[in-house]
Design an enzyme around this catalytic site. Structure first.
Site, PDB file in Angstrom:
ATOM      1  N   GLU A 185       0.847  -1.194   0.000  1.00 27.90           N
ATOM      2  CA  GLU A 185       0.000   0.000   0.000  1.00 27.90           C
ATOM      3  C   GLU A 185       0.883   1.244   0.000  1.00 27.90           C
ATOM      4  OE1 GLU A 185      -2.355  -0.356   3.579  1.00 27.90           O
ATOM      5  OE2 GLU A 185      -2.663  -2.487   3.240  1.00 27.90           O
ATOM      6  N   LYS A 214       2.311   4.522   1.215  1.00 29.17           N
ATOM      7  CA  LYS A 214       2.258   5.097   2.556  1.00 29.17           C
ATOM      8  C   LYS A 214       1.965   6.581   2.415  1.00 29.17           C
ATOM      9  CE  LYS A 214       4.562   5.216   6.977  1.00 29.17           C
ATOM     10  NZ  LYS A 214       4.497   6.653   7.301  1.00 29.17           N
ATOM     11  N   ASP A 246       1.372  10.413   3.209  1.00 29.99           N
ATOM     12  CA  ASP A 246       2.005  11.329   4.142  1.00 29.99           C
ATOM     13  C   ASP A 246       0.973  12.344   4.615  1.00 29.99           C
ATOM     14  OD1 ASP A 246       3.982  12.274   5.686  1.00 29.99           O
ATOM     15  OD2 ASP A 246       5.038  13.349   4.103  1.00 29.99           O
ATOM     16  N   TYR A 284      -6.985   2.239   5.423  1.00 27.17           N
ATOM     17  CA  TYR A 284      -6.053   1.126   5.232  1.00 27.17           C
ATOM     18  C   TYR A 284      -6.102   0.063   6.321  1.00 27.17           C
ATOM     19  CZ  TYR A 284      -3.453   4.252   8.321  1.00 27.17           C
ATOM     20  OH  TYR A 284      -3.094   5.082   9.341  1.00 27.17           O
ATOM     21  N   LYS A 293      10.428   3.049   3.093  1.00 25.17           N
ATOM     22  CA  LYS A 293      10.365   4.480   2.774  1.00 25.17           C
ATOM     23  C   LYS A 293      11.074   4.817   1.458  1.00 25.17           C
ATOM     24  CE  LYS A 293       9.169   7.232   5.748  1.00 25.17           C
ATOM     25  NZ  LYS A 293       9.322   7.508   7.175  1.00 25.17           N
ATOM     26  N   CYS A 324      27.762  43.253 -11.611  1.00 31.62           N
ATOM     27  CA  CYS A 324      27.741  41.889 -12.147  1.00 31.62           C
ATOM     28  C   CYS A 324      28.917  41.080 -11.590  1.00 31.62           C
ATOM     29  CB  CYS A 324      27.810  41.938 -13.665  1.00 31.62           C
ATOM     30  SG  CYS A 324      28.032  40.313 -14.391  1.00 31.62           S
ATOM     31  N   CYS A 361      31.402  40.384 -14.927  1.00 33.99           N
ATOM     32  CA  CYS A 361      32.124  41.437 -15.653  1.00 33.99           C
ATOM     33  C   CYS A 361      32.220  42.746 -14.890  1.00 33.99           C
ATOM     34  CB  CYS A 361      31.481  41.666 -17.020  1.00 33.99           C
ATOM     35  SG  CYS A 361      29.893  42.490 -16.890  1.00 33.99           S
ATOM     36  N   CYS A 363      22.483  42.081 -16.001  1.00 35.02           N
ATOM     37  CA  CYS A 363      23.761  42.653 -16.366  1.00 35.02           C
ATOM     38  C   CYS A 363      23.566  43.240 -17.758  1.00 35.02           C
ATOM     39  CB  CYS A 363      24.851  41.589 -16.381  1.00 35.02           C
ATOM     40  SG  CYS A 363      26.371  42.218 -17.112  1.00 35.02           S
ATOM     41  N   CYS A 395      28.943  40.012 -21.637  1.00 32.20           N
ATOM     42  CA  CYS A 395      29.232  39.330 -20.380  1.00 32.20           C
ATOM     43  C   CYS A 395      29.061  37.816 -20.451  1.00 32.20           C
ATOM     44  CB  CYS A 395      28.380  39.930 -19.277  1.00 32.20           C
ATOM     45  SG  CYS A 395      28.546  39.086 -17.715  1.00 32.20           S
TER      46      CYS A 395
HETATM   47  S1  IVH Z   1      -0.746   0.699   8.785  1.00 30.94           S
HETATM   48  C1  IVH Z   1      -0.164  -1.244  12.723  1.00 30.94           C
HETATM   49  N1  IVH Z   1      -1.001   1.547   6.314  1.00 30.94           N
HETATM   50  O1  IVH Z   1       1.930   5.486   8.737  1.00 30.94           O
HETATM   51  C2  IVH Z   1      -0.199  -0.635  11.383  1.00 30.94           C
HETATM   52  N2  IVH Z   1      -0.216   3.070   7.940  1.00 30.94           N
HETATM   53  O2  IVH Z   1       4.075   4.744  10.890  1.00 30.94           O
HETATM   54  C3  IVH Z   1      -0.106   0.810  11.422  1.00 30.94           C
HETATM   55  N3  IVH Z   1       0.225   5.308   7.087  1.00 30.94           N
HETATM   56  O3  IVH Z   1       0.341   6.079  11.759  1.00 30.94           O
HETATM   57  C4  IVH Z   1      -0.449   1.584  10.260  1.00 30.94           C
HETATM   58  N4  IVH Z   1      -0.367   4.913   5.013  1.00 30.94           N
HETATM   59  O4  IVH Z   1      -0.347   7.433   9.722  1.00 30.94           O
HETATM   60  C5  IVH Z   1      -0.644   1.864   7.570  1.00 30.94           C
HETATM   61  N5  IVH Z   1      -1.281   2.164   4.114  1.00 30.94           N
HETATM   62  C6  IVH Z   1      -0.942   2.484   5.348  1.00 30.94           C
HETATM   63  C7  IVH Z   1      -0.512   3.766   5.698  1.00 30.94           C
HETATM   64  C8  IVH Z   1      -0.151   4.022   7.015  1.00 30.94           C
HETATM   65  C9  IVH Z   1       0.082   5.823   5.848  1.00 30.94           C
HETATM   66  C10 IVH Z   1       0.748   6.061   8.247  1.00 30.94           C
HETATM   67  C11 IVH Z   1      -0.189   6.082   9.421  1.00 30.94           C
HETATM   68  C12 IVH Z   1       0.544   5.443  10.545  1.00 30.94           C
HETATM   69  C13 IVH Z   1       1.958   5.570  10.129  1.00 30.94           C
HETATM   70  C14 IVH Z   1       2.749   4.418  10.700  1.00 30.94           C
END
Ligand code: IVH
Length: 670
Positions: free
Chosen positions: A116, A118, A120, A230, A318, A412, A415, A430, A435
């Site tokens: 999945e 992740k 932000d 998720y 990450k 400048c 030059c 300039c 130049c």
């Molecule tokens: S699972 C026990 N799935 O990441 C499992 N987290 O460091 C915990 N996050 O607090 C989370 N996308 O804010 C999970 N597909 C995803 C996620 C996700 C973003 C974030 C979430 C969590 C942090 C974990």
């Protein structure tokens, strides 16, 4: 007055329809009716609800906004703790993760994983009782969060009521997801705030967090937030077997799930998908900072369990940060093709999105002033659009008071011409038409094949280097660093290394190449060769008089004058010094012999020496260019007198030859 049955039925029908179209629009991103048709449904519902207020329930689609501001958020517990994830950055760490799992479970067969993106943003929990959204909270410390129900209600992709879609709605469902703001929405919000003179958010994550933690839900409602779900907490009335099934069921209940989720067998495929996502990442509307890998089978998840803060069955793989913090060491000016002067931040090298960055454009003086960026500031840098690094903002709280405000120079940097700025324009230019082209031609000539022969450094790259402010004169070529090149378009790790090697190799050159490269008027390849052959040393050429130069066959008075004048210009002498200091070595140069200290001097020794053996003394004299005689004559320069000297001492006195003590001799050869 009781509500007529048909009205109740119509209201129910309208609500179901609106909920369904919300789902099509906000969750599936594929509406099946026009905006007008949708508005008409909402309008009708609103009217009925106004006439029969007793029908209004909190899960009605009209009830998203309207809750009064709160004074403080209530704390609510998470019945199943909201854990965090362990981070991994390398393939090795991921393989390690899989080995750990297999060891723990005592199995060897390939495992299934869900992958999945992740997100932000910030994690929230949504509680649905009998399908109705009743409580929403932030993650907080994982055990207790803040009740932000009224704010979450304003997010259109959070259903106030779950859809059933043939799968019965559970008695209780606690869903976890990430609330976020899209990149474009974030930029728009910041622009609006800037116009109103309000502080801007550093990134979409902060904007989402700030928007969700508003005491007035109206403010949250005005911020374009979204959610991707998720995971789950407690569930009563439904059993899931796998994470994959869970995600797909959440979707069916009308909850928004990221479309980029994937199920794979074997960790290698997970690693592959991570590569794919990291490439895709910049094209997405929202920011992701990695990929979450989860063991698909929930019974295995249960067996694996959790450590104090994170589960053993999942890991966050990450990406390299697309935003980092570093310090501005200096602000320099670069000159563009059109003479446009751009301030460039020179920063301590830092990794941003997998690439080391050490400089970033600051656009213009107004921009520096507006962002209040100072020399010495810690700043957030970002790679916008994946190429050009950009300074987002200074971290004012890290200031020490030693930071310096940038003052735009008046002339400048190349030059020296006074800079000009047109009315209403932000950029200085300039005005000297010579130049940039002159500089770029001069440098391109220096690096060209018959000159220093730096492969891979054509006129285009030279222009790029000047425009980026990386070089401003020839010797700067030898200070270029890998991260400088990586900040230019068209450079990758390998090409940057190749160019640096070519620059390094060019340091060993011949006298004629060097002479040609430095760009003396009238000195072409052939003239350079003639002069080099004649003088054999750079120093001698530099010291030659106009007449001496003219003596070389093939060199006329005009050329001789040009060479002479070139080497008697302080700027050019400085240029040569800087090049030699940078490590340029001229292979075929015949170094002038340095006059030896005892050159031509004749010595005679008499008596016993205290510190040196006679043979050693003789060797030293010869090495230093002198001569040792056995008898004193008129041409003898020195007689070295030791203890108990013999007749030679007498003879020296008689002939008036200078006599010296052993100490005086030692002083001479020091
Ligand atoms: S699972 C026990 N799935 O990441 C499992 N987290 O460091 C915990 N996050 O607090 C989370 N996308 O804010 C999970 N597909 C995803 C996620 C996700 C973003 C974030 C979430 C969590 C942090 C974990």
């Amino acid at each position: 007055m009781s509500v007529p049955k048909e009205v109740l039925e119509r209201i129910k029908r309208l609500r179901d329809e609106i909920n369904y179209h919300n789902y099509r629009y906000y969750v599936l991103d594929s509406p099946v009716i026009s905006d007008e048709e949708y508005d008409a449904l909402v309008h009708e519902l609103k009217e009925l609800e106004e006439r029969y207020p007793e029908t209004i329930t909190p899960d009605s689609p009209t009830q998203r906004i309207g809750a009064p501001p709160s004074e403080k958020f209530r704390t609510v517990p998470h019945h199943v703790p909201m854990l965090s994830l362990d981070d991994a950055f390398t393939e090795e760490e991921i393989i390690e993760f899989e080995m750990r799992i297999k060891r723990f479970l005592g199995i060897d067969q390939e495992l299934e994983y869900t992958l999945e993106p992740k997100m932000d943003g910030l994690a929230v929990e949504l509680v649905y009782e009998k399908g109705i959204f009743v409580l929403g909270s932030t993650r907080g410390d994982g055990y207790n969060g803040e009740d932000v129900t009224n704010n979450l209600r304003t997010i259109p992709s959070i259903p106030l009521k779950l859809l059933s879609h043939n799968i019965p709605i559970p008695e209780l469902l606690e869903v976890r997801g990430e609330v976020y703001m899209e990149k474009k929405a974030f930029e728009r919000l910041n622009r609006e705030r800037e116009e109103k003179g309000l502080p801007t958010f550093a990134n979409p994550r902060n904007a989402a967090a700030g928007s969700l933690r508003q005491l007035d839900p109206k403010v949250t409602a005005s911020r374009p937030l979204k959610i991707f779900c998720y995971g789950i907490g407690r569930v009563v009335g439904h059993e899931f077997k796998t994470q994959w099934e869970l995600l797909n069921t959440l979707k069916k209940w009308g909850l928004r799930v990221n479309p980029l989720i994937k199920k794979v067998r074997g960790i290698k495929k997970a690693i592959k998908y991570h590569e794919e996502l990291s490439r895709l990442r910049t094209e997405l509307d929202y920011e992701i900072d990695g990929m979450v890998i989860k063991v698909n089978d929930l019974s295995l998840q249960e067996r694996l369990g959790a450590k104090a803060k994170s589960p053993r069955w999942a890991i966050a793989y990450k990406f390299e940060a697309a935003q980092s913090v570093t310090r501005i060491k200096d602000i320099l000016l670069s000159v563009g093709r059109t003479g446009a002067i751009t301030p460039v931040a020179i920063m301590e090298p830092v990794k941003v999105g997998g690439v080391t960055v050490s400089r970033a454009t600051l656009h213009n003086e107004d921009e520096i002033r507006k962002k209040d960026i100072r020399i010495g500031d810690y700043v957030i840098v970002r790679r916008a659009g994946d190429v050009i690094p950009e300074v987002v903002k200074p971290l004012k709280e890290r200031r020490t008071g030693n930071e310096k405000v940038f003052v735009m120079p008046k002339t400048c940097p190349v030059c020296g011409s006074p800079l000009v700025k047109k009315e209403g324009e932000a950029i200085y230019r300039c005005p000297n038409p010579d130049c940039f082209p002159r500089l770029s031609k001069k440098i391109a000539h220096f690096v060209s094949k018959p000159a220093m022969d730096i492969e891979g450094l054509g006129p285009k790259v030279v222009e790029q280097l000047i425009t980026a402010g990386i070089i401003r004169d020839i010797p700067d070529l030898y200070q270029i660093k890998k991260e400088d090149l990586l900040s230019l378009e068209g450079f990758a790790e390998k090409s940057a290394e190749n160019l640096l090697n070519a620059i390094e190799n060019s340091k060993e050159t011949t006298l004629s190449r060097f002479l040609f490269a430095i760009g003396i008027r009238h000195v072409g390849e052939v003239t350079a060769q003639l002069i080099s052959k004649h003088f054999k040393s750079l120093k001698r050429i530099m010291e030659a008089s106009q007449e001496e130069l003219e003596e070389i066959p093939g060199i006329g008075p005009e050329v001789a004058k040009s060479i002479y004048e070139f080497f008697h210009d302080e700027k050019n002498r400085m240029l040569i010094k800087r090049l030699l200091d940078a490590g340029i070595k001229i292979k075929d140069e015949v170094k002038e012999k340095k006059a030896l200290p005892l050159e031509g001097k004749r010595f005679v020794f008499t008596g016993a020496l205290n510190t040196l053996k006679r043979s050693e003394a003789k060797r030293i004299v010869t090495e230093l260019g002198g001569e040792v005689q056995s008898t004193v004559g008129k041409k003898t320069d020195f007689v070295v007198v030791g203890e108990n000297p013999g007749s030679k001492f007498e003879k020296a006195k008689k002939l008036g030859v200078r006599t010296i003590s052993e100490d005086e001799f030692l002083e001479m050869i020091k």
